[in-house]
Motif scaffolding. Structure first.
Motif, short mmCIF file in Angstrom:
data_model
loop_
_atom_site.label_atom_id
_atom_site.label_comp_id
_atom_site.label_asym_id
_atom_site.label_seq_id
_atom_site.Cartn_x
_atom_site.Cartn_y
_atom_site.Cartn_z
N GLY A 200 0.79 -1.22 0.00
CA GLY A 200 0.00 0.00 0.00
C GLY A 200 0.83 1.27 0.00
N LEU A 201 2.10 1.17 -0.36
CA LEU A 201 2.96 2.35 -0.40
C LEU A 201 2.97 2.94 -1.79
CD1 LEU A 201 5.97 0.96 1.65
CD2 LEU A 201 4.13 2.43 2.47
N ARG A 202 3.01 4.25 -1.85
CA ARG A 202 3.16 4.95 -3.12
C ARG A 202 4.64 5.30 -3.26
NH1 ARG A 202 1.16 11.02 -4.37
NH2 ARG A 202 2.01 11.17 -6.46
N VAL A 203 5.19 5.06 -4.43
CA VAL A 203 6.60 5.35 -4.68
C VAL A 203 6.69 6.46 -5.72
CG1 VAL A 203 8.81 4.42 -5.46
CG2 VAL A 203 7.23 2.95 -4.17
N ILE A 204 7.42 7.51 -5.38
CA ILE A 204 7.70 8.54 -6.39
C ILE A 204 9.21 8.62 -6.56
CG2 ILE A 204 5.58 9.84 -6.00
CD1 ILE A 204 7.15 11.88 -4.43
N ARG A 205 9.61 8.86 -7.80
CA ARG A 205 11.03 8.92 -8.14
C ARG A 205 11.35 10.31 -8.67
NH1 ARG A 205 13.71 4.73 -7.98
NH2 ARG A 205 12.73 2.74 -7.50
N ILE A 206 12.44 10.84 -8.17
CA ILE A 206 12.87 12.18 -8.56
C ILE A 206 14.33 12.08 -8.98
CG2 ILE A 206 13.17 14.57 -7.82
CD1 ILE A 206 11.01 13.95 -5.64
N PRO A 207 14.65 12.50 -10.19
CA PRO A 207 16.05 12.47 -10.63
C PRO A 207 16.91 13.46 -9.83
CG PRO A 207 14.56 12.76 -12.50
CD PRO A 207 13.75 12.93 -11.26
N ASN A 208 18.12 13.04 -9.51
CA ASN A 208 19.03 13.91 -8.75
C ASN A 208 19.25 15.25 -9.44
OD1 ASN A 208 19.42 12.05 -6.72
ND2 ASN A 208 21.37 11.32 -7.52
N ASN A 209 19.35 15.24 -10.78
CA ASN A 209 19.59 16.50 -11.48
C ASN A 209 18.40 17.45 -11.35
OD1 ASN A 209 17.95 15.01 -13.22
ND2 ASN A 209 19.04 15.65 -15.07
N GLU A 210 17.21 16.91 -11.15
CA GLU A 210 16.04 17.76 -10.92
C GLU A 210 16.13 18.43 -9.54
OE1 GLU A 210 12.55 19.61 -12.14
OE2 GLU A 210 13.89 18.36 -13.31
N VAL A 211 16.61 17.68 -8.56
CA VAL A 211 16.81 18.24 -7.22
C VAL A 211 17.82 19.39 -7.29
CG1 VAL A 211 17.59 17.78 -4.86
CG2 VAL A 211 16.24 16.06 -6.08
#
Length: 79
Positions: free
Chosen positions: A45-56
């Motif tokens: 029941g977990l939602r996973v979001i991915r964010i690229p390091n270069n976006e950070v």
């Protein structure tokens, strides 16, 4: 740890996992591992979001706003 996985950021209350991904995550074998990991976490029941390091690095405020919205959305769905 979540099963055999270590999450970059995990909120039990929001049931949210945030992964900050470096360039290696866009190689074919890593993409499959990430998909397997996401499928495992979603079974709980977990939602996973991915964010690229270069976006950070290039859009820190935007990323913070995105994370804030994701947390708020997850919490609102749980109430």
């Amino acid at each position: 740890m979540l099963g055999k996985y270590i999450a970059d950021v995990y909120s039990a209350e929001a049931k949210l996992v945030i992964e900050l991904d470096g360039s290696q995550h866009y190689e074919m074998n890593e993409m499959q591992r990430d998909a397997d990991r996401t499928a495992f976490l979603e079974k709980y029941g977990l939602r996973v979001i991915r964010i690229p390091n270069n976006e950070v690095a290039g859009n820190f405020r935007g990323v913070c706003g995105y994370i804030d919205a994701a947390v708020k959305q997850s919490l609102s769905q749980l109430r």
